[in-house]
Design an enzyme around this catalytic site. Structure first.
Site, PDB file in Angstrom:
ATOM      1  N   GLY A   1       7.163   4.169 -10.805  1.00 30.82           N
ATOM      2  CA  GLY A   1       8.925   4.305 -11.084  1.00 30.82           C
ATOM      3  C   GLY A   1       9.301   3.531  -9.975  1.00 30.82           C
TER       4      GLY A   1
ATOM      5  N   SER B   1       1.934   0.539 -12.147  1.00 30.02           N
ATOM      6  CA  SER B   1       3.211   0.536 -11.769  1.00 30.02           C
ATOM      7  C   SER B   1       3.170   0.313 -10.009  1.00 30.02           C
ATOM      8  CB  SER B   1       4.209   0.275 -12.597  1.00 30.02           C
ATOM      9  OG  SER B   1       5.377   0.154 -12.545  1.00 30.02           O
ATOM     10  N   ALA B   2       3.813   1.478  -9.878  1.00 28.58           N
ATOM     11  CA  ALA B   2       4.264   1.327  -7.835  1.00 28.58           C
ATOM     12  C   ALA B   2       2.530   2.103  -7.411  1.00 28.58           C
ATOM     13  CB  ALA B   2       4.948   1.779  -8.155  1.00 28.58           C
TER      14      ALA B   2
ATOM     15  N   HIS C   1       4.651  -5.323 -14.407  1.00 27.67           N
ATOM     16  CA  HIS C   1       5.541  -5.525 -15.650  1.00 27.67           C
ATOM     17  C   HIS C   1       5.894  -7.406 -15.823  1.00 27.67           C
ATOM     18  CE1 HIS C   1       6.338  -1.646 -15.819  1.00 27.67           C
ATOM     19  NE2 HIS C   1       6.531  -1.604 -14.695  1.00 27.67           N
TER      20      HIS C   1
ATOM     21  N   GLU D   1       2.901  -6.536 -19.011  1.00 23.82           N
ATOM     22  CA  GLU D   1       2.480  -5.197 -19.118  1.00 23.82           C
ATOM     23  C   GLU D   1       1.156  -4.882 -20.224  1.00 23.82           C
ATOM     24  OE1 GLU D   1       6.142  -4.288 -21.322  1.00 23.82           O
ATOM     25  OE2 GLU D   1       6.882  -3.826 -18.814  1.00 23.82           O
TER      26      GLU D   1
END
Lengths: 234, 234
Positions: free
Chosen positions: B89, B121-122, B158, B193
């Site tokens: 997020g 991700s985060a 990403h 990714e």
């Protein structure tokens, strides 16, 4: 007020600032020397090299460029400037340096007095309320994200429309702006490359022949080329 | 240590976390309940809805998911967790909330004790030294960009290779990482990714069948799939 706020300094297939030169020429009518603020340092370029790059672009307009870093007294330099240009690069870096040097008020005063101001990319971001909708990486921590607030909204420059063909799953710009608007109610203008705002007094015209995108919590409104945002800015 | 650090929670053409399920199954072997930290709230999703989304993905593994926000004592919940997942997020939001709640040390301790940790991700970014190479928008101002530093480098998740075909003139990831490395000497791992790091003890294997990109000031080194970064991490 007398500003040109561009999404980007360069567009595909032409030299730095080339596409904007006719617009810059009109903005800086009667200005012989422009004060350039190079603090965003794109790609880590030196302050001198960045200033030289701008001088090269302004040569054809017969305008002299002086870098703010060449002055002993930054505030006085801004106070005395007849034209100001804040270039793109890293917005976190630019904002941090403006805080360190205490330049926000003097810069805002110059704009309010009608001194011609050109911003590209990061230099456009800082005219809005905050830098919270930048695309840049947080390479330094500024004391605050609050910027000049000359305009009562935020920018997302180099704006890209979500692509249906994309296989990339990182968040789109629109999704990131939505995340911002879960936190704050500030409007955001998505400005595509090759677009700019021409601000004269209370008029805020969208120029460059492209649509722009107005984000309000939960809503996106398309703005047609040449729309006047001065009617709908708050 | 026992971690899976993925570039993204979703890859094109499959459901949330689907591509990672076999890996997650092995990571959480013998774990019946996973503590989920939903603070990055992608797209502004609520903490409850985000937790439900993870539960849906974990159903096929027979794993129960509990959101950290469901506990009265966050630190105790992390201390008692048998498995931890920090989802993606907005990294600024996640980092701010971890600072507000004072959770860095207890989270780091859990990882050091060998509690299975999944980050996407985060949730991957925060395992590195700092969040300065995130792609996210600075929607909130954290007190610091420093993160856990369990690994002695930063992530760019990403990650996208510069495209020669692109007409977009906004800075590429590589350019942005270069700007960061003008400020700090921290190495950066560009993780595409569909890629993840599998960390077991001192081994840090690149998984997912794709190359990764190791940025050091002025240099980019390509890492082949299945490379062991444990040999070259500092």
């Amino acid at each position: 007020m007398n500003l040109v706020l561009a999404s980007s300094g360069t567009v595909h297939g032409s030299a730095y600032l080339e596409y904007l030169l006719p617009t810059i020429d009109k903005l800086y009518k009667d200005v012989e020397e422009v004060l350039f603020i190079p603090f965003a340092q794109p790609g880590g370029i030196s302050l001198d090299d960045y200033t030289d790059k701008v001088q090269l672009a302004f040569n054809s307009l017969g305008i002299e460029v002086k870098g703010l870093h060449e002055f002993d007294d930054y505030r006085l330099a801004i106070k005395n400037a007849k034209g100001i240009y804040v270039g793109g690069g890293n917005t976190f870096l630019l904002v941090s340096k403006l805080y360190c040097s205490g330049l926000w008020e003097v810069l805002k005063d110059a704009i309010k007095r009608g001194i011609p101001y050109l911003g590209t990319s990061a230099g456009t971001n800082i005219v809005g309320r905050s830098m919270q909708t930048t695309n840049d990486m947080p390479i330094v921590l500024p004391p605050s994200y609050t910027t000049m607030g000359v305009l009562p909204f935020n920018f997302n420059v180099h704006y890209l429309e979500p692509s249906k063909k994309s296989k990339h799953k990182g968040e789109t710009r629109a999704e990131r702006i939505k995340e911002f608007q879960c936190i704050e109610h500030t409007k955001v203008l998505g400005l595509k490359e090759g677009s700019w705002l021409r601000i004269k007094g209370d008029d805020i015209f969208l120029r460059g022949g492209k649509k722009a995108f107005w984000f309000e919590k939960g809503n996106v409104v398309q703005l047609e080329p040449n729309a006047n945002l001065g009617q709908q800015k708050s």
